[in-house]
Design a protein around this motif. Structure first.
Motif, PDB file in Angstrom:
ATOM      1  N   GLY A  86       0.794  -1.224   0.000  1.00 23.73           N
ATOM      2  CA  GLY A  86       0.000   0.000   0.000  1.00 23.73           C
ATOM      3  C   GLY A  86       0.826   1.275   0.000  1.00 23.73           C
ATOM      4  O   GLY A  86       0.280   2.371   0.143  1.00 23.73           O
ATOM      5  N   LYS A  87       2.137   1.159  -0.175  1.00 19.39           N
ATOM      6  CA  LYS A  87       3.010   2.339  -0.164  1.00 19.39           C
ATOM      7  C   LYS A  87       3.850   2.391  -1.431  1.00 19.39           C
ATOM      8  O   LYS A  87       4.232   1.358  -1.983  1.00 19.39           O
ATOM      9  N   ALA A  88       4.174   3.608  -1.860  1.00 18.95           N
ATOM     10  CA  ALA A  88       5.077   3.788  -2.991  1.00 18.95           C
ATOM     11  C   ALA A  88       6.490   3.423  -2.527  1.00 18.95           C
ATOM     12  O   ALA A  88       6.971   3.948  -1.528  1.00 18.95           O
ATOM     13  N   VAL A  89       7.129   2.494  -3.260  1.00 16.62           N
ATOM     14  CA  VAL A  89       8.462   2.045  -2.886  1.00 16.62           C
ATOM     15  C   VAL A  89       9.499   2.328  -3.967  1.00 16.62           C
ATOM     16  O   VAL A  89      10.682   2.052  -3.787  1.00 16.62           O
ATOM     17  N   GLY A  90       9.049   2.880  -5.102  1.00 15.86           N
ATOM     18  CA  GLY A  90       9.994   3.172  -6.161  1.00 15.86           C
ATOM     19  C   GLY A  90       9.290   3.629  -7.412  1.00 15.86           C
ATOM     20  O   GLY A  90       8.092   3.928  -7.403  1.00 15.86           O
ATOM     21  N   LYS A  91      10.063   3.675  -8.495  1.00  8.37           N
ATOM     22  CA  LYS A  91       9.498   4.097  -9.769  1.00  8.37           C
ATOM     23  C   LYS A  91      10.131   3.295 -10.902  1.00  8.37           C
ATOM     24  O   LYS A  91      11.211   2.718 -10.751  1.00  8.37           O
ATOM     25  N   TYR A  92       9.423   3.286 -12.023  1.00  9.13           N
ATOM     26  CA  TYR A  92       9.850   2.580 -13.221  1.00  9.13           C
ATOM     27  C   TYR A  92       9.785   3.574 -14.367  1.00  9.13           C
ATOM     28  O   TYR A  92       8.820   4.334 -14.485  1.00  9.13           O
ATOM     29  N   TYR A  93      10.818   3.583 -15.201  1.00 11.09           N
ATOM     30  CA  TYR A  93      10.845   4.519 -16.324  1.00 11.09           C
ATOM     31  C   TYR A  93      11.732   3.972 -17.434  1.00 11.09           C
ATOM     32  O   TYR A  93      12.308   2.885 -17.309  1.00 11.09           O
ATOM     33  N   ALA A  94      11.829   4.748 -18.525  1.00 12.01           N
ATOM     34  CA  ALA A  94      12.549   4.312 -19.718  1.00 12.01           C
ATOM     35  C   ALA A  94      13.954   3.852 -19.383  1.00 12.01           C
ATOM     36  O   ALA A  94      14.601   4.364 -18.481  1.00 12.01           O
ATOM     37  N   GLY A  95      14.404   2.903 -20.140  1.00 12.31           N
ATOM     38  CA  GLY A  95      15.727   2.345 -19.963  1.00 12.31           C
ATOM     39  C   GLY A  95      15.788   0.882 -20.400  1.00 12.31           C
ATOM     40  O   GLY A  95      16.611   0.538 -21.194  1.00 12.31           O
ATOM     41  N   PRO A  96      14.993  -0.022 -19.889  1.00 13.67           N
ATOM     42  CA  PRO A  96      14.085   0.133 -18.746  1.00 13.67           C
ATOM     43  C   PRO A  96      14.870   0.261 -17.441  1.00 13.67           C
ATOM     44  O   PRO A  96      15.923  -0.348 -17.278  1.00 13.67           O
ATOM     45  N   THR A  97      14.328   1.065 -16.523  1.00 12.02           N
ATOM     46  CA  THR A  97      14.975   1.324 -15.234  1.00 12.02           C
ATOM     47  C   THR A  97      13.963   1.189 -14.111  1.00 12.02           C
ATOM     48  O   THR A  97      12.866   1.733 -14.199  1.00 12.02           O
ATOM     49  N   TRP A  98      14.344   0.479 -13.075  1.00 11.29           N
ATOM     50  CA  TRP A  98      13.564   0.368 -11.844  1.00 11.29           C
ATOM     51  C   TRP A  98      14.400   1.016 -10.758  1.00 11.29           C
ATOM     52  O   TRP A  98      15.570   0.670 -10.576  1.00 11.29           O
ATOM     53  N   GLU A  99      13.830   1.984 -10.045  1.00 10.38           N
ATOM     54  CA  GLU A  99      14.563   2.713  -9.015  1.00 10.38           C
ATOM     55  C   GLU A  99      13.787   2.659  -7.705  1.00 10.38           C
ATOM     56  O   GLU A  99      12.635   3.076  -7.642  1.00 10.38           O
ATOM     57  N   ALA A 100      14.431   2.133  -6.667  1.00 11.59           N
ATOM     58  CA  ALA A 100      13.819   2.051  -5.340  1.00 11.59           C
ATOM     59  C   ALA A 100      13.955   3.396  -4.643  1.00 11.59           C
ATOM     60  O   ALA A 100      14.854   4.188  -4.947  1.00 11.59           O
ATOM     61  N   ASN A 101      13.076   3.646  -3.691  1.00  8.63           N
ATOM     62  CA  ASN A 101      13.136   4.904  -2.948  1.00  8.63           C
ATOM     63  C   ASN A 101      14.428   5.049  -2.154  1.00  8.63           C
ATOM     64  O   ASN A 101      14.783   6.153  -1.758  1.00  8.63           O
ATOM     65  N   ASP A 102      15.159   3.951  -1.925  1.00  6.38           N
ATOM     66  CA  ASP A 102      16.436   4.036  -1.210  1.00  6.38           C
ATOM     67  C   ASP A 102      17.570   4.495  -2.121  1.00  6.38           C
ATOM     68  O   ASP A 102      18.711   4.606  -1.701  1.00  6.38           O
ATOM     69  N   GLY A 103      17.271   4.758  -3.405  1.00  9.97           N
ATOM     70  CA  GLY A 103      18.267   5.252  -4.350  1.00  9.97           C
ATOM     71  C   GLY A 103      18.914   4.168  -5.196  1.00  9.97           C
ATOM     72  O   GLY A 103      19.572   4.477  -6.182  1.00  9.97           O
ATOM     73  N   SER A 104      18.763   2.914  -4.834  1.00  5.27           N
ATOM     74  CA  SER A 104      19.323   1.853  -5.676  1.00  5.27           C
ATOM     75  C   SER A 104      18.490   1.756  -6.949  1.00  5.27           C
ATOM     76  O   SER A 104      17.294   2.033  -6.941  1.00  5.27           O
ATOM     77  N   LYS A 105      19.155   1.412  -8.032  1.00  3.82           N
ATOM     78  CA  LYS A 105      18.410   1.254  -9.281  1.00  3.82           C
ATOM     79  C   LYS A 105      19.071   0.200 -10.139  1.00  3.82           C
ATOM     80  O   LYS A 105      20.256  -0.091 -10.004  1.00  3.82           O
ATOM     81  N   VAL A 106      18.260  -0.358 -11.023  1.00  2.27           N
ATOM     82  CA  VAL A 106      18.737  -1.410 -11.897  1.00  2.27           C
ATOM     83  C   VAL A 106      18.134  -1.200 -13.286  1.00  2.27           C
ATOM     84  O   VAL A 106      17.000  -0.746 -13.422  1.00  2.27           O
ATOM     85  N   THR A 107      18.932  -1.489 -14.296  1.00  7.26           N
ATOM     86  CA  THR A 107      18.474  -1.465 -15.680  1.00  7.26           C
ATOM     87  C   THR A 107      18.581  -2.889 -16.214  1.00  7.26           C
ATOM     88  O   THR A 107      19.159  -3.758 -15.561  1.00  7.26           O
ATOM     89  N   GLY A 108      18.042  -3.117 -17.387  1.00  7.15           N
ATOM     90  CA  GLY A 108      18.130  -4.451 -17.926  1.00  7.15           C
ATOM     91  C   GLY A 108      17.794  -4.517 -19.390  1.00  7.15           C
ATOM     92  O   GLY A 108      17.505  -3.500 -20.024  1.00  7.15           O
ATOM     93  N   LYS A 109      17.837  -5.741 -19.894  1.00  9.25           N
ATOM     94  CA  LYS A 109      17.543  -5.989 -21.305  1.00  9.25           C
ATOM     95  C   LYS A 109      16.466  -7.057 -21.396  1.00  9.25           C
ATOM     96  O   LYS A 109      16.539  -8.092 -20.733  1.00  9.25           O
ATOM     97  N   GLN A 110      15.487  -6.797 -22.222  1.00 11.47           N
ATOM     98  CA  GLN A 110      14.405  -7.758 -22.423  1.00 11.47           C
ATOM     99  C   GLN A 110      14.966  -9.057 -22.984  1.00 11.47           C
ATOM    100  O   GLN A 110      15.698  -9.059 -23.961  1.00 11.47           O
ATOM    101  N   VAL A 111      14.598 -10.173 -22.341  1.00  9.77           N
ATOM    102  CA  VAL A 111      15.011 -11.496 -22.781  1.00  9.77           C
ATOM    103  C   VAL A 111      13.899 -12.129 -23.609  1.00  9.77           C
ATOM    104  O   VAL A 111      14.151 -12.763 -24.623  1.00  9.77           O
ATOM    105  N   ALA A 112      12.653 -11.951 -23.141  1.00  6.98           N
ATOM    106  CA  ALA A 112      11.525 -12.594 -23.813  1.00  6.98           C
ATOM    107  C   ALA A 112      10.225 -11.906 -23.461  1.00  6.98           C
ATOM    108  O   ALA A 112      10.134 -11.204 -22.448  1.00  6.98           O
TER     109      ALA A 112
END
Length: 182
Positions: A86-112
């Motif tokens: 029930g709480k916002a814990v991060g955001k997702y945006y172009a890259g693709p990039t997932w970023e947590a509210n703690d500042g850690s983030k990860v990008t990746g490549k579509q496999v399938a």
């Protein structure tokens, strides 16, 4: 100095706990029950599960590749808030990039990808790059996009008169994060 050290330990732990509490163990993703293309390989375990809110995907009317006289709605990029418990814990945006509210983030490549319900963007499996920063996303190896709703290209006309116009469509999805099993 001590409160800073404690907050660096408590914040990522609280984020993971919030994410895990949103989907109790009995609601874990049944990886074997998913289409084979988007299954996470053996040797990885579910770390946390998020849902999107106010997810949007932008499309632009562009000429098709190698067909200048034909047009299509082309994917530009997504933006969404990631929620857990029930709480916002991060955001997702172009890259693709997932970023947590703690500042850690990860990008990746579509496999399938695998088809979803009609009118929904496909299910997806992404292999991640090493995370940036310290926090909840460190060690994430794969991300699945599941339970998609909406997000497909608009059904509006796209031709010479609309070239360059952008349309934003709403979508929802679950993003499930995996780490190597220890």
């Amino acid at each position: 100095m001590r409160p800073l050290v404690l907050s660096l330990i408590v914040l990522p732990t609280a984020l993971i706990t919030a994410c895990a509490s949103h989907h109790p163990a009995h609601q874990k993703v049944d990886n074997a029950g998913l289409p084979e293309a988007v299954r996470v390989p053996a040797g990885h375990t579910q770390a946390w599960h998020t849902t999107t809110s106010a997810g949007e995907i932008t499309y632009e009317c562009r000429a098709k590749k190698d067909m200048a006289d034909q047009f299509e709605w082309a994917f530009v990029g997504p933006v969404a808030t990631l929620n857990a418990g029930g709480k916002a814990v991060g955001k997702y945006y172009a890259g693709p990039t997932w970023e947590a509210n703690d500042g850690s983030k990860v990008t990746g490549k579509q496999v399938a990808v695998s088809p979803a319900a009609p009118g929904a963007i496909p299910l997806q499996l992404v292999k991640t790059n090493p995370a940036e920063g310290a926090g909840a996303l460190v060690g994430v190896s794969y991300i699945q996009r599941l339970n998609t709703q909406g997000g497909v290209a608009p059904a509006l006309p796209c031709g010479t008169a609309q070239k360059g116009q952008r349309q934003v469509v709403s979508y929802q999805a679950d993003y499930v994060f995996y780490k190597p099993a220890m």
